[in-house]
Scaffold this motif. Structure first.
Motif, PDB file in Angstrom:
ATOM      1  N   ALA A  25      46.850  44.584  11.416  1.00 40.77           N
ATOM      2  CA  ALA A  25      47.095  46.112  10.967  1.00 40.77           C
ATOM      3  C   ALA A  25      48.411  46.498  12.516  1.00 40.77           C
ATOM      4  O   ALA A  25      48.268  46.233  13.593  1.00 40.77           O
ATOM      5  N   ASP A  49      48.567  48.924  14.153  1.00 45.78           N
ATOM      6  CA  ASP A  49      47.472  49.006  15.426  1.00 45.78           C
ATOM      7  C   ASP A  49      46.662  48.124  15.902  1.00 45.78           C
ATOM      8  O   ASP A  49      45.197  49.111  16.899  1.00 45.78           O
ATOM      9  N   VAL A  50      46.028  47.111  15.873  1.00 44.10           N
ATOM     10  CA  VAL A  50      45.189  46.420  16.590  1.00 44.10           C
ATOM     11  C   VAL A  50      44.474  45.853  17.791  1.00 44.10           C
ATOM     12  O   VAL A  50      46.070  46.643  18.581  1.00 44.10           O
ATOM     13  N   GLU A  70      34.669  49.074   8.174  1.00 44.77           N
ATOM     14  CA  GLU A  70      35.523  49.480   8.115  1.00 44.77           C
ATOM     15  C   GLU A  70      36.748  49.393   9.116  1.00 44.77           C
ATOM     16  O   GLU A  70      38.175  49.021   8.570  1.00 44.77           O
ATOM     17  N   ARG A  71      36.718  49.069  10.406  1.00 46.78           N
ATOM     18  CA  ARG A  71      37.690  48.596  11.503  1.00 46.78           C
ATOM     19  C   ARG A  71      38.148  48.122  12.015  1.00 46.78           C
ATOM     20  O   ARG A  71      38.375  47.242  12.652  1.00 46.78           O
ATOM     21  N   SER A  72      36.292  47.910  12.435  1.00 50.50           N
ATOM     22  CA  SER A  72      35.904  46.514  13.579  1.00 50.50           C
ATOM     23  C   SER A  72      35.674  45.100  12.604  1.00 50.50           C
ATOM     24  O   SER A  72      34.313  45.823  12.053  1.00 50.50           O
ATOM     25  N   CYS A 124      31.174  42.564   9.941  1.00 48.89           N
ATOM     26  CA  CYS A 124      32.567  43.622  10.234  1.00 48.89           C
ATOM     27  C   CYS A 124      31.499  44.879  10.156  1.00 48.89           C
ATOM     28  O   CYS A 124      31.024  44.722   9.127  1.00 48.89           O
ATOM     29  N   ASP A 125      31.920  45.772  10.836  1.00 50.12           N
ATOM     30  CA  ASP A 125      31.390  47.330  10.617  1.00 50.12           C
ATOM     31  C   ASP A 125      32.047  47.604   9.520  1.00 50.12           C
ATOM     32  O   ASP A 125      31.124  49.107   8.640  1.00 50.12           O
TER      33      ASP A 125
END
Length: 104
Positions: A21, A23-24, A77-79, A74-75
């Protein structure tokens, strides 16, 4: 995630970057704060100085260094967290946690 590590092992920095991404935020928990990269461009710049990429660019006889994925969390969503170990020419290299975790 596995595609990202495959691209790393293929020494394909543009492909690695394309899988991140914009914004990683990347941090290698083994090496700590010095490895935090904020953003795709920061991560791409860090790859340019990684020993595996430098040796490949210079044609140095380092051997085949690979990051091998052991587990991915992985959560949803994003993490994402990744457990991995390092192999050189197919043999595991001991890191501070790698050998203890794998019992070698």
């Amino acid at each position: 995630i596995r595609s990202l590590y495959k691209a790393f092992n293929d020494r394909d920095a543009p492909r690695v970057a394309s899988l991140l991404a914009e914004d990683v935020v990347y941090e290698d928990l083994l090496l700590g704060a010095s490895t935090i990269c904020r953003g795709r461009e920061s991560f791409s710049q860090a790859l340019a100085f990684h020993p595996a990429f430098i040796s490949a660019q210079l044609g140095l006889p380092m051997g085949r260094l690979e990051l091998v994925v052991d587990d991915v969390a992985c959560d949803g969503e994003r993490s994402v967290g990744v457990e991995w170990h390092v192999e050189l020419n197919g043999e595991m290299i001991c890191t501070q946690i790698g050998c203890q975790r794998l019992g070698r």
